[in-house]
Design a protein around this motif. Structure first.
Motif, PDB file in Angstrom:
ATOM      1  N   ALA A 141     -29.654 114.731  76.587  1.00 16.77           N
ATOM      2  CA  ALA A 141     -30.546 113.928  77.423  1.00 16.77           C
ATOM      3  C   ALA A 141     -31.825 114.683  77.758  1.00 16.77           C
ATOM      4  O   ALA A 141     -32.934 114.133  77.671  1.00 16.77           O
ATOM      5  CB  ALA A 141     -29.821 113.505  78.704  1.00 16.77           C
ATOM      6  N   ILE A 142     -31.687 115.960  78.123  1.00 11.29           N
ATOM      7  CA  ILE A 142     -32.869 116.766  78.468  1.00 11.29           C
ATOM      8  C   ILE A 142     -33.761 116.945  77.251  1.00 11.29           C
ATOM      9  O   ILE A 142     -34.998 116.904  77.353  1.00 11.29           O
ATOM     10  CB  ILE A 142     -32.431 118.127  79.047  1.00 11.29           C
ATOM     11  N   SER A 143     -33.151 117.150  76.077  1.00 12.84           N
ATOM     12  CA  SER A 143     -33.937 117.351  74.852  1.00 12.84           C
ATOM     13  C   SER A 143     -34.787 116.133  74.530  1.00 12.84           C
ATOM     14  O   SER A 143     -35.976 116.252  74.206  1.00 12.84           O
ATOM     15  CB  SER A 143     -32.998 117.674  73.685  1.00 12.84           C
ATOM     16  N   ILE A 144     -34.182 114.946  74.625  1.00 11.00           N
ATOM     17  CA  ILE A 144     -34.923 113.714  74.335  1.00 11.00           C
ATOM     18  C   ILE A 144     -36.037 113.505  75.356  1.00 11.00           C
ATOM     19  O   ILE A 144     -37.170 113.146  75.007  1.00 11.00           O
ATOM     20  CB  ILE A 144     -33.965 112.515  74.310  1.00 11.00           C
ATOM     21  N   PHE A 145     -35.733 113.760  76.634  1.00  8.42           N
ATOM     22  CA  PHE A 145     -36.725 113.575  77.694  1.00  8.42           C
ATOM     23  C   PHE A 145     -37.913 114.517  77.504  1.00  8.42           C
ATOM     24  O   PHE A 145     -39.074 114.105  77.603  1.00  8.42           O
ATOM     25  CB  PHE A 145     -36.074 113.817  79.054  1.00  8.42           C
ATOM     26  N   VAL A 146     -37.639 115.793  77.211  1.00  7.49           N
ATOM     27  CA  VAL A 146     -38.719 116.777  77.026  1.00  7.49           C
ATOM     28  C   VAL A 146     -39.572 116.402  75.824  1.00  7.49           C
ATOM     29  O   VAL A 146     -40.812 116.493  75.869  1.00  7.49           O
ATOM     30  CB  VAL A 146     -38.123 118.189  76.865  1.00  7.49           C
ATOM     31  N   LEU A 147     -38.934 115.976  74.738  1.00  5.72           N
ATOM     32  CA  LEU A 147     -39.692 115.573  73.546  1.00  5.72           C
ATOM     33  C   LEU A 147     -40.625 114.414  73.859  1.00  5.72           C
ATOM     34  O   LEU A 147     -41.811 114.423  73.463  1.00  5.72           O
ATOM     35  CB  LEU A 147     -38.721 115.191  72.429  1.00  5.72           C
ATOM     36  N   MET A 148     -40.132 113.412  74.583  1.00  3.06           N
ATOM     37  CA  MET A 148     -40.962 112.253  74.906  1.00  3.06           C
ATOM     38  C   MET A 148     -42.112 112.636  75.832  1.00  3.06           C
ATOM     39  O   MET A 148     -43.247 112.168  75.658  1.00  3.06           O
ATOM     40  CB  MET A 148     -40.099 111.168  75.541  1.00  3.06           C
ATOM     41  N   VAL A 149     -41.863 113.511  76.815  1.00  2.00           N
ATOM     42  CA  VAL A 149     -42.926 113.943  77.730  1.00  2.00           C
ATOM     43  C   VAL A 149     -43.999 114.710  76.978  1.00  2.00           C
ATOM     44  O   VAL A 149     -45.207 114.505  77.193  1.00  2.00           O
ATOM     45  CB  VAL A 149     -42.326 114.805  78.866  1.00  2.00           C
ATOM     46  N   ILE A 150     -43.581 115.595  76.061  1.00  2.00           N
ATOM     47  CA  ILE A 150     -44.550 116.380  75.291  1.00  2.00           C
ATOM     48  C   ILE A 150     -45.437 115.462  74.443  1.00  2.00           C
ATOM     49  O   ILE A 150     -46.663 115.638  74.376  1.00  2.00           O
ATOM     50  CB  ILE A 150     -43.821 117.410  74.399  1.00  2.00           C
ATOM     51  N   LEU A 151     -44.823 114.485  73.792  1.00  2.00           N
ATOM     52  CA  LEU A 151     -45.605 113.559  72.955  1.00  2.00           C
ATOM     53  C   LEU A 151     -46.543 112.705  73.793  1.00  2.00           C
ATOM     54  O   LEU A 151     -47.684 112.438  73.384  1.00  2.00           O
ATOM     55  CB  LEU A 151     -44.659 112.674  72.140  1.00  2.00           C
ATOM     56  N   LEU A 152     -46.089 112.278  74.974  1.00  5.49           N
ATOM     57  CA  LEU A 152     -46.961 111.483  75.854  1.00  5.49           C
ATOM     58  C   LEU A 152     -48.145 112.313  76.343  1.00  5.49           C
ATOM     59  O   LEU A 152     -49.285 111.840  76.368  1.00  5.49           O
ATOM     60  CB  LEU A 152     -46.154 110.958  77.037  1.00  5.49           C
ATOM     61  N   LEU A 153     -47.879 113.555  76.747  1.00  5.72           N
ATOM     62  CA  LEU A 153     -48.960 114.425  77.220  1.00  5.72           C
ATOM     63  C   LEU A 153     -49.910 114.808  76.092  1.00  5.72           C
ATOM     64  O   LEU A 153     -51.056 115.165  76.350  1.00  5.72           O
ATOM     65  CB  LEU A 153     -48.380 115.690  77.863  1.00  5.72           C
ATOM     66  N   SER A 154     -49.421 114.736  74.847  1.00  5.65           N
ATOM     67  CA  SER A 154     -50.275 115.052  73.701  1.00  5.65           C
ATOM     68  C   SER A 154     -51.183 113.894  73.317  1.00  5.65           C
ATOM     69  O   SER A 154     -51.999 114.027  72.403  1.00  5.65           O
ATOM     70  CB  SER A 154     -49.407 115.453  72.497  1.00  5.65           C
ATOM     71  N   ILE A 160     -44.686 105.978  69.798  1.00  4.17           N
ATOM     72  CA  ILE A 160     -44.306 107.190  69.072  1.00  4.17           C
ATOM     73  C   ILE A 160     -43.237 107.987  69.824  1.00  4.17           C
ATOM     74  O   ILE A 160     -42.221 108.379  69.226  1.00  4.17           O
ATOM     75  CB  ILE A 160     -45.547 108.060  68.790  1.00  4.17           C
ATOM     76  N   PRO A 161     -43.389 108.274  71.133  1.00  2.00           N
ATOM     77  CA  PRO A 161     -42.313 108.975  71.848  1.00  2.00           C
ATOM     78  C   PRO A 161     -40.982 108.228  71.828  1.00  2.00           C
ATOM     79  O   PRO A 161     -39.923 108.854  71.731  1.00  2.00           O
ATOM     80  CB  PRO A 161     -42.854 109.090  73.272  1.00  2.00           C
ATOM     81  N   LEU A 162     -41.024 106.885  71.923  1.00  2.10           N
ATOM     82  CA  LEU A 162     -39.780 106.124  71.889  1.00  2.10           C
ATOM     83  C   LEU A 162     -39.086 106.258  70.534  1.00  2.10           C
ATOM     84  O   LEU A 162     -37.861 106.463  70.453  1.00  2.10           O
ATOM     85  CB  LEU A 162     -40.062 104.649  72.189  1.00  2.10           C
ATOM     86  N   ILE A 163     -39.851 106.149  69.461  1.00  5.58           N
ATOM     87  CA  ILE A 163     -39.271 106.289  68.122  1.00  5.58           C
ATOM     88  C   ILE A 163     -38.756 107.700  67.898  1.00  5.58           C
ATOM     89  O   ILE A 163     -37.646 107.909  67.380  1.00  5.58           O
ATOM     90  CB  ILE A 163     -40.311 105.904  67.039  1.00  5.58           C
ATOM     91  N   ALA A 164     -39.557 108.708  68.310  1.00  8.63           N
ATOM     92  CA  ALA A 164     -39.155 110.107  68.112  1.00  8.63           C
ATOM     93  C   ALA A 164     -37.905 110.451  68.923  1.00  8.63           C
ATOM     94  O   ALA A 164     -36.995 111.118  68.428  1.00  8.63           O
ATOM     95  CB  ALA A 164     -40.313 111.036  68.495  1.00  8.63           C
ATOM     96  N   GLY A 165     -37.848 109.986  70.174  1.00  6.08           N
ATOM     97  CA  GLY A 165     -36.678 110.257  71.009  1.00  6.08           C
ATOM     98  C   GLY A 165     -35.421 109.616  70.452  1.00  6.08           C
ATOM     99  O   GLY A 165     -34.352 110.238  70.425  1.00  6.08           O
ATOM    100  N   THR A 166     -35.534 108.380  69.975  1.00 10.35           N
ATOM    101  CA  THR A 166     -34.383 107.690  69.388  1.00 10.35           C
ATOM    102  C   THR A 166     -33.917 108.384  68.117  1.00 10.35           C
ATOM    103  O   THR A 166     -32.716 108.577  67.893  1.00 10.35           O
ATOM    104  CB  THR A 166     -34.741 106.227  69.080  1.00 10.35           C
ATOM    105  N   THR A 167     -34.867 108.792  67.274  1.00  8.15           N
ATOM    106  CA  THR A 167     -34.519 109.477  66.029  1.00  8.15           C
ATOM    107  C   THR A 167     -33.821 110.799  66.309  1.00  8.15           C
ATOM    108  O   THR A 167     -32.826 111.139  65.659  1.00  8.15           O
ATOM    109  CB  THR A 167     -35.785 109.710  65.190  1.00  8.15           C
TER     110      THR A 167
END
Length: 297
Positions: A141-154, A160-167
């Protein structure tokens, strides 16, 4: 002469009896049932058992255990089997051992120090190296959340964050084997099979009929007749119109289209900022989700 023969016969009988009992006592089989390695504490626990054709041979015997790594670092422990032949050694400190294969040798000896059973196992592996995939899987859960936050801040769009987190979640859950997604797809299809969801397109159709038939605009005028004269009345009218339309249509998306389309130009003329207008319409349309009958309910 006969007495001598009797004595010899008795002596041979006792010798054979002792030899047979000793032979039966030696036929003990030792098993290694489980080896548990704690990578955080760097300790290992060993659980085993023993059995024999002779019921008492495997009970209350001493077990000498030797643990060795690839660099010949050795750890010797002594334990004892219980009345069922079970034995265990817990929390052995192997922090000084090198990574790689660990050899476990268990030897059972009787009360006179005679070896009656032995076991060797080389299948246990100690690996304390950091593995990113295992770490991410443990903290999914933390990994997916951090990935989505990083992509949003980028600066990536929300898609894109939703697709990346799901993948990432699917990759970690199924160990990179996307062919196992068949089970996930079956669960998704099972979630949309209930007959109650047949009403969803009917809600949207009724909202479209109301929009094209100008019923939505008449509803807006009706609400404005009551609250437009107060301060902020146009915004209050928007919220009220969304509530009434949502109660009829049951669809948040249909409410956004039906009420937002005619009211957005009016709100702009009234001096409201476009960001405020969009936030007001979207959030007011969520009332449709709360008032039954709605798609969510």
């Amino acid at each position: 002469m006969k007495n001598y023969l009797n004595q010899i016969f008795i002596s041979l009988f006792l010798i054979l009896t002792f030899a047979i009992s000793s032979f039966a006592k030696d036929s003990v089989t030792i098993y290694l049932d489980e080896v548990v390695l704690d990578k955080k504490e760097l300790v290992v626990s060993i659980y085993g058992s023993a059995e024999s054709e002779d019921f008492d041979s495997h009970k209350w015997q001493v077990i000498n255990i030797e643990v060795t790594d690839s660099k010949a670092n050795t750890l010797n422990i002594e334990t004892q089997s219980d009345k069922r032949g079970l034995w265990e050694v817990e929390d052995l400190d192997i922090s000084n051992f090198s990574d790689g294969e660990i050899s476990i040798t268990a030897t059972m000896v009787n009360e006179v120090g005679q070896q009656i059973g032995t076991l060797r196992d080389n299948s246990t592996i100690k690996d304390t190296s950091f593995k990113l995939r295992e770490y991410l899987k443990e903290h999914l859960a933390i990994s997916i959340f951090v990935l989505m936050v990083i992509l949003l801040l980028s600066g990536f769009p929300m898609m894109i964050p939703l697709i990346a987190g799901t993948t990432l979640g699917i990759y970690l859950l199924f160990d990179g084997d996307f062919s196992k997604m068949e089970f996930l797809i079956q669960q998704m299809m099972g979630g949309i099979r209930p007959a109650a969801l047949i009403a969803v397109p009917m809600f949207i159709l009724s909202a479209d009929i109301m929009t094209r038939g100008k019923s939505a605009e008449k509803l807006i005028d009706f609400v404005m007749a009551f609250v437009r004269h107060i301060k902020g009345g146009l915004a209050v009218s928007t919220a009220g119109a969304c509530a009434m339309f949502g109660a009829v249509s049951g669809s948040t998306q249909a409410t956004v289209v039906a009420i937002g389309s005619p009211l957005r130009p009016r709100l702009k003329k009234g001096g409201y900022k476009d960001s405020f207008i969009l936030a007001l319409i979207v959030n007011s349309s969520d009332i449709a989700f709360l008032i039954p009958p709605s798609i969510g309910i």
